[in-house]
Scaffold this motif. Structure first.
Motif, PDB file in Angstrom:
ATOM      1  N   ARG A   1      -6.374  -2.887   6.196  1.00 56.07           N
ATOM      2  CA  ARG A   1      -6.975  -4.224   6.360  1.00 56.07           C
ATOM      3  C   ARG A   1      -6.955  -5.007   5.051  1.00 56.07           C
ATOM      4  N   ALA A   2      -7.147  -4.334   3.941  1.00 58.01           N
ATOM      5  CA  ALA A   2      -7.159  -5.007   2.644  1.00 58.01           C
ATOM      6  C   ALA A   2      -5.800  -5.635   2.332  1.00 58.01           C
ATOM      7  N   TRP A   3      -4.716  -4.992   2.756  1.00 61.44           N
ATOM      8  CA  TRP A   3      -3.371  -5.497   2.487  1.00 61.44           C
ATOM      9  C   TRP A   3      -2.876  -6.466   3.563  1.00 61.44           C
ATOM     10  N   HIS A   4      -3.588  -6.582   4.670  1.00 62.00           N
ATOM     11  CA  HIS A   4      -3.138  -7.422   5.784  1.00 62.00           C
ATOM     12  C   HIS A   4      -4.230  -8.412   6.164  1.00 62.00           C
ATOM     13  N   ARG A   5      -4.569  -9.277   5.228  1.00 59.24           N
ATOM     14  CA  ARG A   5      -5.649 -10.236   5.399  1.00 59.24           C
ATOM     15  C   ARG A   5      -5.223 -11.465   6.173  1.00 59.24           C
TER      16      ARG A   5
ATOM     17  N   ALA B   1      -8.208  -2.257  -3.307  1.00 57.38           N
ATOM     18  CA  ALA B   1      -8.266  -1.088  -2.429  1.00 57.38           C
ATOM     19  C   ALA B   1      -7.357   0.028  -2.916  1.00 57.38           C
ATOM     20  N   ASP B   2      -6.159  -0.320  -3.383  1.00 52.99           N
ATOM     21  CA  ASP B   2      -5.248   0.698  -3.908  1.00 52.99           C
ATOM     22  C   ASP B   2      -5.907   1.513  -5.014  1.00 52.99           C
ATOM     23  N   ARG B   3      -6.590   0.830  -5.900  1.00 50.48           N
ATOM     24  CA  ARG B   3      -7.158   1.509  -7.066  1.00 50.48           C
ATOM     25  C   ARG B   3      -8.520   2.138  -6.811  1.00 50.48           C
ATOM     26  N   GLU B   4      -9.292   1.554  -5.911  1.00 53.79           N
ATOM     27  CA  GLU B   4     -10.699   1.946  -5.774  1.00 53.79           C
ATOM     28  C   GLU B   4     -11.050   2.708  -4.497  1.00 53.79           C
TER      29      GLU B   4
ATOM     30  N   PRO C   1       0.781  -1.227   0.000  1.00 54.53           N
ATOM     31  CA  PRO C   1       0.000   0.000   0.000  1.00 54.53           C
ATOM     32  C   PRO C   1       0.815   1.280   0.000  1.00 54.53           C
ATOM     33  N   SER C   2       2.099   1.208   0.332  1.00 53.85           N
ATOM     34  CA  SER C   2       2.920   2.418   0.344  1.00 53.85           C
ATOM     35  C   SER C   2       3.037   3.030  -1.053  1.00 53.85           C
ATOM     36  N   ALA C   3       2.725   2.240  -2.092  1.00 50.72           N
ATOM     37  CA  ALA C   3       2.813   2.735  -3.462  1.00 50.72           C
ATOM     38  C   ALA C   3       1.533   3.428  -3.907  1.00 50.72           C
ATOM     39  N   THR C   4       0.553   3.488  -3.046  1.00 54.56           N
ATOM     40  CA  THR C   4      -0.738   4.068  -3.390  1.00 54.56           C
ATOM     41  C   THR C   4      -0.640   5.578  -3.480  1.00 54.56           C
ATOM     42  N   PRO C   5      -0.907   6.144  -4.667  1.00 52.71           N
ATOM     43  CA  PRO C   5      -0.885   7.594  -4.765  1.00 52.71           C
ATOM     44  C   PRO C   5      -2.043   8.201  -4.002  1.00 52.71           C
TER      45      PRO C   5
ATOM     46  N   LEU D   1     -18.119  -8.449  -5.297  1.00 53.77           N
ATOM     47  CA  LEU D   1     -17.324  -9.649  -5.594  1.00 53.77           C
ATOM     48  C   LEU D   1     -16.913  -9.679  -7.062  1.00 53.77           C
ATOM     49  N   ALA D   2     -17.823  -9.301  -7.933  1.00 53.68           N
ATOM     50  CA  ALA D   2     -17.501  -9.278  -9.371  1.00 53.68           C
ATOM     51  C   ALA D   2     -16.372  -8.292  -9.641  1.00 53.68           C
ATOM     52  N   ARG D   3     -16.402  -7.143  -9.001  1.00 58.00           N
ATOM     53  CA  ARG D   3     -15.327  -6.166  -9.184  1.00 58.00           C
ATOM     54  C   ARG D   3     -14.008  -6.679  -8.621  1.00 58.00           C
ATOM     55  N   LEU D   4     -14.054  -7.368  -7.489  1.00 54.87           N
ATOM     56  CA  LEU D   4     -12.836  -7.923  -6.896  1.00 54.87           C
ATOM     57  C   LEU D   4     -12.227  -9.006  -7.789  1.00 54.87           C
TER      58      LEU D   4
END
Length: 106
Positions: A36-40, A53-56, A17-21, A98-101
């Motif tokens: 939470r999305a990156w640490h499942r 999560a990064d993109r959306e 996630p550190s790369a998330t603009p 779910l479809a988007r994921l």
């Protein structure tokens, strides 16, 4: 000393996630959801949910954010089974989310 061409020695593609603009522009709730999305706990789910999560995250509507938070409350193994189509998700799970994921699974 010249930089190595060995891919193992460089930083490689951003996968954390550190790369998330624009992460600093997120409100605390969205920052928590992004973390939470990156640490499942299951690496495949880290990659799917983290990339999503990064993109959306910055543009998710309130209902979509609630649906994502509810999905992240579910066990990784179940979510993965829903994403892969091995099991049918219960009605309480947002099928459109779910479809988007699934787009971030490859």
């Amino acid at each position: 000393m010249l930089p190595s061409n060995d891919p193992a020695s460089g930083p490689g593609p951003a996968a954390e996630p550190s790369a998330t603009p624009g992460r600093g522009d997120l409100d605390p709730r969205r920052k928590r959801a992004l973390f939470r999305a990156w640490h499942r706990g299951m690496r495949e789910m880290d990659l799917v949910m983290g990339r999503f999560a990064d993109r959306e995250m910055a543009t998710l509507s309130e209902p979509d954010l609630v649906a994502l938070e509810q999905l992240m409350d579910e066990p990784d193994q179940e979510v993965y089974a829903w994403l892969t189509g091995r099991e049918t998700p219960p009605d309480r799970i947002d099928a459109s989310l779910l479809a988007r994921l699934r787009e971030y699974r490859s």
